[in-house]
Design a protein around this motif. Structure first.
Motif, short mmCIF file in Angstrom:
data_model
loop_
_atom_site.label_atom_id
_atom_site.label_comp_id
_atom_site.label_asym_id
_atom_site.label_seq_id
_atom_site.Cartn_x
_atom_site.Cartn_y
_atom_site.Cartn_z
N PHE A 39 10.08 0.12 -3.62
CA PHE A 39 10.05 1.28 -4.53
C PHE A 39 8.92 1.13 -5.55
O PHE A 39 9.00 1.66 -6.65
CB PHE A 39 11.42 1.46 -5.19
N TYR A 40 7.90 0.34 -5.17
CA TYR A 40 6.70 0.19 -6.00
C TYR A 40 7.06 -0.30 -7.40
O TYR A 40 7.79 -1.26 -7.55
CB TYR A 40 5.89 1.50 -6.02
N ASP A 41 6.63 0.48 -8.43
CA ASP A 41 6.90 0.04 -9.80
C ASP A 41 8.30 0.46 -10.26
O ASP A 41 8.59 0.43 -11.45
CB ASP A 41 5.82 0.54 -10.77
N ARG A 72 16.21 18.36 -10.32
CA ARG A 72 16.12 17.74 -8.99
C ARG A 72 14.79 17.03 -8.75
O ARG A 72 14.49 16.62 -7.64
CB ARG A 72 16.34 18.82 -7.90
N GLY A 73 13.96 16.87 -9.81
CA GLY A 73 12.66 16.22 -9.63
C GLY A 73 11.64 17.21 -9.08
O GLY A 73 11.91 18.41 -8.98
N LYS A 101 9.16 10.45 -11.63
CA LYS A 101 7.77 10.18 -12.05
C LYS A 101 7.13 9.03 -11.28
O LYS A 101 5.92 8.91 -11.20
CB LYS A 101 7.74 9.87 -13.55
N LYS A 102 7.96 8.16 -10.70
CA LYS A 102 7.41 7.02 -9.94
C LYS A 102 7.22 7.35 -8.46
O LYS A 102 6.90 6.47 -7.66
CB LYS A 102 8.34 5.81 -10.08
N GLY A 103 7.50 8.60 -8.08
CA GLY A 103 7.27 9.01 -6.69
C GLY A 103 8.41 8.69 -5.74
O GLY A 103 8.24 8.73 -4.53
N ASN A 104 9.59 8.36 -6.30
CA ASN A 104 10.76 8.11 -5.46
C ASN A 104 11.75 9.27 -5.61
O ASN A 104 11.80 9.91 -6.67
CB ASN A 104 11.43 6.79 -5.89
N SER A 105 12.52 9.55 -4.57
CA SER A 105 13.45 10.68 -4.59
C SER A 105 14.45 10.52 -5.73
O SER A 105 15.21 9.54 -5.79
CB SER A 105 14.20 10.76 -3.27
N LYS A 106 14.45 11.51 -6.63
CA LYS A 106 15.29 11.41 -7.84
C LYS A 106 16.77 11.38 -7.47
O LYS A 106 17.50 10.48 -7.87
CB LYS A 106 14.99 12.61 -8.74
N PRO A 121 1.96 1.69 -9.23
CA PRO A 121 2.24 2.80 -8.30
C PRO A 121 1.69 2.54 -6.90
O PRO A 121 0.79 1.69 -6.74
CB PRO A 121 1.52 3.98 -8.95
N PHE A 122 2.22 3.27 -5.91
CA PHE A 122 1.91 2.96 -4.51
C PHE A 122 0.43 3.05 -4.15
O PHE A 122 -0.03 2.42 -3.22
CB PHE A 122 2.73 3.86 -3.57
N ASN A 123 -0.32 3.88 -4.92
CA ASN A 123 -1.71 4.12 -4.51
C ASN A 123 -2.72 3.48 -5.46
O ASN A 123 -3.89 3.82 -5.45
CB ASN A 123 -1.95 5.63 -4.40
#
Ligand code: GLN
Length: 304
Positions: free
Chosen positions: A239-241, A21-22, A281-286, A94-96
């Motif tokens: 969704f950034y990258d 589930r990430g 891994k990219k910080g988005n909900s899996k 990535p977002f940051n």
């Protein structure tokens, strides 16, 4: 007519049996305790019919999803001048990340990465008399829901660990692209990210972007041409990258947040919100991404 309720239930059942589930975001300590097994989905179609399954009424931290709403408010206050201070290109980062900001002399690539959203926050605190309350009021009115609020514990938690956002704001300041005091702007930014909403509230709020700028009560908030621009930014930068991957898999404009929420919409058809706190891994909900891929594949509907 598409049987959305049946489709959402099928998605809910298949997501329920997923074991990978990430990972819940831990860099904001207050978010680390959220149950990774939560899952909610809500869809509002353009006839204003609602369909849902799972934990769709439970509130969570909307985090970066708030950047779309702050952009909408800033655009309606200052108009196209805004684009002198923020670009509209995907960053592929990535977002940051901060390296592009330095290379590009303090002009953030787009308003949906952190540096860009901090410039938007700077515009809002310059324009608004009571920035935090006025922003909240803006969202409550769009959603037609006075119960929407900040989570002060999440805002405080992020302030204590938001070193990269402090770095971004200071870098912006050094390039002359932040007019107000760094602490003042970031206090607003951390609060906007801490807003708590459920999938039901998010789908009702973002209905605006699938309904040519008119909210659920049919009041006009945004000009249709501004809706076009904001939806384009969600598609290319939401969704950034992983914006390419989201467009490829799902085929809708959308926006994610590290609280595990995603909103997406098909213009003139529907708006949908999902919540699954585990991130990839990219910080988005899996699982949110997987659920939306299933939605557009099962219904054969996307902007393409
Ligand atoms: N408040 C978060 C941050 O600035 C938002 C990031 C996100 O949701 N992607 O890091």
């Amino acid at each position: 007519m598409i049987d959305y309720q049946n489709i959402l239930h099928t998605i809910f059942k298949s997501i329920g049996s997923e074991t990978d589930r990430g990972t819940v975001a831990r860099y904001i300590p207050e978010l680390a305790n959220i149950d990774v097994h939560k899952f909610g989905i809500q869809l509002v179609d353009n006839e204003k019919r609602s369909f849902s399954d799972g934990d769709s009424d439970e509130v969570f931290s909307i985090q970066s999803i708030s950047k779309v709403l702050s952009l909408a408010m800033a655009l309606s206050l200052v108009g196209e001048d805004l684009w002198k201070r923020v670009d509209v290109e995907p960053s592929g980062d990535p977002f940051n990340h901060l390296s592009l900001l330095e290379k590009e002399n303090g002009i953030p690539r787009n308003p949906l990465i952190n540096a860009g959203a901090i410039v938007i926050a700077d515009i809002l605190v310059s324009q608004l008399e009571n920035p935090k309350q006025d922003f909240l009021k803006f969202i409550r009115n769009i959603a037609n829901d006075q119960s929407i609020d900040f989570d002060p514990k999440v805002a405080k938690s992020e302030k204590e660990t938001g070193f990269r956002n402090f770095a971004a704001a200071n870098l912006l300041k050094s390039y002359g692209n932040l007019r107000n005091d760094v602490d003042f702007v970031l206090d607003f930014y951390f609060h906007q990210c801490s807003i708590q909403m459920s999938c039901a509230q998010l789908a009702k709020t973002f209905f605006l972007f699938s309904n040519r700028g008119k909210c659920i009560r049919n009041q006009a908030y945004l000009d249709i041409n501004r809706v076009k621009r904001i939806n384009a930014l969600m598609l290319t930068c939401g969704f950034y990258d992983e914006a390419g991957e989201f467009a490829f898999e799902v085929g809708l404009p959308g926006k994610s947040g590290v609280g595990g929420g995603i909103v997406a919409l098909l213009p003139n058809k529907f708006c949908v919100a999902t919540w699954s706190p585990g991130l990839n891994k990219k910080g988005n909900s899996k699982l949110g991404m997987q659920a939306l891929e299933k939605l557009t594949s099962y219904t054969s509907q996307s902007i393409f």
